[in-house]
Design an enzyme around this catalytic site. Structure first.
Site, PDB file in Angstrom:
ATOM      1  N   ASP A 121      65.613  45.117  27.366  1.00 48.01           N
ATOM      2  CA  ASP A 121      65.632  43.953  28.259  1.00 48.01           C
ATOM      3  C   ASP A 121      64.585  44.039  29.367  1.00 48.01           C
ATOM      4  O   ASP A 121      64.772  43.504  30.465  1.00 48.01           O
ATOM      5  CB  ASP A 121      67.029  43.764  28.895  1.00 48.01           C
ATOM      6  CG  ASP A 121      68.097  43.604  27.844  1.00 48.01           C
ATOM      7  OD1 ASP A 121      67.796  43.029  26.784  1.00 48.01           O
ATOM      8  OD2 ASP A 121      69.235  44.056  28.088  1.00 48.01           O
ATOM      9  N   GLY A 129      67.734  40.712  22.146  1.00 45.62           N
ATOM     10  CA  GLY A 129      67.727  39.352  22.682  1.00 45.62           C
ATOM     11  C   GLY A 129      66.465  39.218  23.504  1.00 45.62           C
ATOM     12  O   GLY A 129      66.343  39.829  24.566  1.00 45.62           O
ATOM     13  N   GLN A 132      64.737  46.721  21.725  1.00 49.78           N
ATOM     14  CA  GLN A 132      65.401  47.795  22.475  1.00 49.78           C
ATOM     15  C   GLN A 132      64.376  48.491  23.390  1.00 49.78           C
ATOM     16  O   GLN A 132      63.448  47.852  23.831  1.00 49.78           O
ATOM     17  CB  GLN A 132      66.079  48.799  21.528  1.00 49.78           C
ATOM     18  CG  GLN A 132      67.321  48.256  20.823  1.00 49.78           C
ATOM     19  CD  GLN A 132      67.026  47.340  19.664  1.00 49.78           C
ATOM     20  OE1 GLN A 132      66.306  47.696  18.741  1.00 49.78           O
ATOM     21  NE2 GLN A 132      67.572  46.134  19.691  1.00 49.78           N
TER      22      GLN A 132
HETATM   23  P1  GDP Z   1      63.563  41.635  26.390  1.00 50.37           P
HETATM   24  O1  GDP Z   1      64.783  41.952  25.580  1.00 50.37           O
HETATM   25  O2  GDP Z   1      62.793  42.862  26.760  1.00 50.37           O
HETATM   26  O3  GDP Z   1      62.671  40.608  25.747  1.00 50.37           O
HETATM   27  O4  GDP Z   1      64.088  41.003  27.756  1.00 50.37           O
HETATM   28  P2  GDP Z   1      65.266  39.903  27.923  1.00 50.37           P
HETATM   29  O5  GDP Z   1      64.759  38.586  27.500  1.00 50.37           O
HETATM   30  O6  GDP Z   1      66.536  40.400  27.313  1.00 50.37           O
HETATM   31  O7  GDP Z   1      65.517  39.977  29.482  1.00 50.37           O
HETATM   32  C1  GDP Z   1      64.540  39.663  30.405  1.00 50.37           C
HETATM   33  C2  GDP Z   1      65.022  38.499  31.268  1.00 50.37           C
HETATM   34  O8  GDP Z   1      64.218  38.418  32.421  1.00 50.37           O
HETATM   35  C3  GDP Z   1      64.896  37.149  30.587  1.00 50.37           C
HETATM   36  O9  GDP Z   1      65.884  36.285  31.074  1.00 50.37           O
HETATM   37  C4  GDP Z   1      63.504  36.671  31.036  1.00 50.37           C
HETATM   38  O10 GDP Z   1      63.343  35.262  31.016  1.00 50.37           O
HETATM   39  C5  GDP Z   1      63.488  37.180  32.438  1.00 50.37           C
HETATM   40  N1  GDP Z   1      62.179  37.524  32.980  1.00 50.37           N
HETATM   41  C6  GDP Z   1      61.135  38.139  32.354  1.00 50.37           C
HETATM   42  N2  GDP Z   1      60.135  38.367  33.232  1.00 50.37           N
HETATM   43  C7  GDP Z   1      60.558  37.899  34.434  1.00 50.37           C
HETATM   44  C8  GDP Z   1      59.993  37.871  35.741  1.00 50.37           C
HETATM   45  O11 GDP Z   1      58.889  38.329  35.993  1.00 50.37           O
HETATM   46  N3  GDP Z   1      60.765  37.327  36.728  1.00 50.37           N
HETATM   47  C9  GDP Z   1      62.007  36.814  36.517  1.00 50.37           C
HETATM   48  N4  GDP Z   1      62.686  36.315  37.537  1.00 50.37           N
HETATM   49  N5  GDP Z   1      62.550  36.810  35.295  1.00 50.37           N
HETATM   50  C10 GDP Z   1      61.848  37.353  34.268  1.00 50.37           C
HETATM   51  P1  IMO Z   2      66.405  44.121  23.528  1.00 50.85           P
HETATM   52  O1  IMO Z   2      65.471  44.118  22.352  1.00 50.85           O
HETATM   53  C1  IMO Z   2      69.509  46.229  25.762  1.00 50.85           C
HETATM   54  C2  IMO Z   2      72.137  48.888  23.481  1.00 50.85           C
HETATM   55  C3  IMO Z   2      73.603  48.497  23.429  1.00 50.85           C
HETATM   56  C4  IMO Z   2      74.240  49.873  23.365  1.00 50.85           C
HETATM   57  C5  IMO Z   2      73.276  50.648  22.473  1.00 50.85           C
HETATM   58  C6  IMO Z   2      73.691  50.709  20.998  1.00 50.85           C
HETATM   59  O2  IMO Z   2      66.887  42.792  23.953  1.00 50.85           O
HETATM   60  O3  IMO Z   2      65.821  44.945  24.633  1.00 50.85           O
HETATM   61  P2  IMO Z   2      73.649  48.901  19.042  1.00 50.85           P
HETATM   62  O4  IMO Z   2      74.322  47.558  18.929  1.00 50.85           O
HETATM   63  O5  IMO Z   2      72.168  48.849  18.956  1.00 50.85           O
HETATM   64  O6  IMO Z   2      74.245  49.923  18.127  1.00 50.85           O
HETATM   65  O7  IMO Z   2      74.014  49.395  20.541  1.00 50.85           O
HETATM   66  O8  IMO Z   2      72.027  49.978  22.569  1.00 50.85           O
HETATM   67  N1  IMO Z   2      71.189  47.852  23.042  1.00 50.85           N
HETATM   68  C7  IMO Z   2      70.439  47.115  23.880  1.00 50.85           C
HETATM   69  N2  IMO Z   2      70.416  47.071  25.217  1.00 50.85           N
HETATM   70  N3  IMO Z   2      68.646  45.471  25.062  1.00 50.85           N
HETATM   71  C8  IMO Z   2      68.641  45.525  23.710  1.00 50.85           C
HETATM   72  O9  IMO Z   2      67.715  44.895  22.960  1.00 50.85           O
HETATM   73  C9  IMO Z   2      69.600  46.345  23.059  1.00 50.85           C
HETATM   74  N4  IMO Z   2      69.880  46.611  21.762  1.00 50.85           N
HETATM   75  C10 IMO Z   2      70.844  47.536  21.764  1.00 50.85           C
HETATM   76  O10 IMO Z   2      73.981  47.795  24.583  1.00 50.85           O
HETATM   77  O11 IMO Z   2      74.212  50.484  24.619  1.00 50.85           O
HETATM   78 MG    MG Z   3      66.835  41.641  25.633  1.00 54.96          MG
END
Ligand code: GDP
Ligand code: IMO
Ligand code: MG
Length: 432
Positions: A13, A40, A225
């Site tokens: 994330d 996600g 991840q």
């Molecule tokens: P990923 O899994 O690494 O693609 O990250 P996620 O999408 O799960 O989580 C990142 C969250 O932070 C999302 O809701 C993005 O829209 C948001 N986001 C990403 N970059 C920025 C930023 O520079 N500022 C803010 N406020 N939100 C951001």
């Molecule tokens: P993105 O790509 C954050 C975490 C789960 C748990 C561990 C194992 O959005 O960064 P799993 O279901 O993979 O067996 O869970 O890994 N986890 C993540 N945490 N972002 C993700 O993906 C994750 N994918 C798995 O929360 O701790």
């Molecule tokens: Mg994510």
């Protein structure tokens, strides 16, 4: 142009999706190499917010081709829903835009049921998985009894394979976990439907990447991840069951190492984690709520896949240096710097302390991170809202000082700093 890899430097994330979307402007292929719909990835384009679990984030750019590499585990139900969601968002999704590796493994309801049963059995030692069946799907893969995408091409044999798979797993579900068995006929019928819809998307993913690279096109490998969730390099056992680190891109796409050019490590300006496991700089109370947000903004720290509140803390340079070691990042992308605006001071964890001794790096490995107390550098914050900053000169001196402190401590250049979720809310330091 060669292959660039985008890797999460923390526990997921980090904002990989939005960084991939930025780089995808110049890419012809964007390829996911590991994980499944546990991911996600959020891409914000004006009014549209795409939350992508399986298809590469690069597909938000209409000129790209997306690939699901052999290292990915695919839940066909999620994939089909996502393809429709993208179509509803105005994007074209067809077999010339999306290609599935024949060697990618499939996730079934059996894997999800086993994930839930195994987590329940772990009790207080649970991992906090996303319950998407990821671990059991990779277990079947390494046990050499998994179901691969290529099997969808022969309907009759596929239906038989699904029935055998369900019958086999039912013994474990009922015998070991006391869970309900699944109906092999129903699962086979459901998966035959998926096979009919997805067949046309199966293609020689590895060969396509190779040809594109030979042709000097720009290929982007999209990590899911993060480094600290890597099965081999992460905080085991609180990890996922694949290899999100940079070397995983090569295995997970079927590409050799000589093609790799940039390896971009994506890190938030602070630290978050969903699920269980060690977290030395974790915060609680008011400061945690401040960094997490209340859920009112789309970017607040609640899981994109499960909606769980994310644990939050200060940026941990011991762990970032470790991520550098196992990935050899060529540059860092620092995301969500805007979230730190308005804090009087910001803490940066530069080392760990235990039994009166200070450590700059982990003496033995990640398994003992819970035994350390963080050593912090405390830095002045800034008042200004920085969401409209577009060049380094637009950032307050305290923000620049924080970025420089990260660079100095990590020994690597920060190439990009994001200041909001929108595509253009980005400060490029590429030429700085
Ligand atoms: P990923 O899994 O690494 O693609 O990250 P996620 O999408 O799960 O989580 C990142 C969250 O932070 C999302 O809701 C993005 O829209 C948001 N986001 C990403 N970059 C920025 C930023 O520079 N500022 C803010 N406020 N939100 C951001
Ligand atoms: P993105 O790509 C954050 C975490 C789960 C748990 C561990 C194992 O959005 O960064 P799993 O279901 O993979 O067996 O869970 O890994 N986890 C993540 N945490 N972002 C993700 O993906 C994750 N994918 C798995 O929360 O701790
Ligand atoms: Mg994510």
């Amino acid at each position: 142009m060669p292959l660039d890899i985008v890797v999460g430097a923390q526990w997921g994330d980090e904002g990989k999706g939005r960084m991939v979307d930025l780089f995808a402007e110049k890419a012809s292929i964007v390829a996911r190499y590991s994980g499944g719909d546990n991911a996600g990835h959020t891409v914000t384009v004006g009014e549209k917010i795409f939350k992508l679990h399986l298809v590469p984030s690069g597909l938000a750019r209409p000129h790209t081709v997306g690939i699901l590499g052999n290292g990915v585990v695919i839940n066909p139900n999620t994939l089909l829903k996502e393809m429709n969601m993208l179509r509803d968002g105005g994007l074209e999704i067809n077999p010339s835009r999306l290609v599935i590796s024949p060697n990618a493994h499939l996730i079934t309801p059996v894997h999800r049921a086993l994930d839930a049963a195994q987590e329940a059995q772990r009790g207080k030692d649970q991992i906090g998985t996303t319950l998407r069946g990821i671990g059991p799907a990779y277990m079947d893969k390494s046990a050499r009894r998994g179901l691969r995408a290529v099997e969808m091409l022969d309907e009759e044999a596929f239906a038989d394979a699904i029935q055998m798979h369900v019958n086999f797993a039912n013994k474990e579900l009922t015998g070991v976990y006391g869970a309900e068995p699944l109906d092999p006929d129903m699962v086979a019928a459901e998966y035959l439907e998926y096979a009919r819809k997805l067949k046309a998307y199966i293609g020689d993913a590895s060969g396509m990447i190779e040809r594109a690279l030979q042709d000097r096109q720009y290929v982007l490998a999209e990590g899911a991840q993060g480094t600290l969730l890597d099965l081999d390099q992460g905080t085991y056992p609180f990890v996922t069951s694949s290899n999100p680190t940079a070397p995983g891109a090569l295995v997970g796409l079927g590409v050799g190492p000589a093609w790799v050019h940039e390896i971009v490590g994506v890190t938030k300006a602070f630290q978050t984690r969903v699920g269980e496991g060690g977290f030395p700089t974790e915060l609680s109370g008011e400061m945690a709520t401040r960094l997490r947000g209340t859920g009112a903004n789309p970017w607040d720290e609640y899981g994109t896949t499960t909606g769980r509140p994310r644990r939050v803390g200060w940026l941990d340079m011991v762990l970032l240096r470790y991520a550098m070691r196992v990935n050899t990042f060529t540059a860092l992308a620092l995301t969500k710097l805007d979230i730190l605006s308005g804090l009087p001071t910001i803490k940066l964890c530069v080392g760990y302390r235990r039994d009166g001794k200070t450590f700059a790096d982990l003496p033995l490995g990640l398994h003992e991170i819970d035994t350390f107390t963080p050593v912090y550098d405390e830095m002045p914050g800034w008042e200004e809202d920085i969401q409209s900053a577009r060049t380094p000169d637009d950032l307050p001196p305290q923000a620049l000082a924080y970025i420089r402190a990260i660079e100095k401590s990590a020994g690597i250049h920060v190439g990009w700093v994001s200041v909001g979720p929108e595509r253009d809310q980005m400060v490029s330091f590429a030429d700085a």
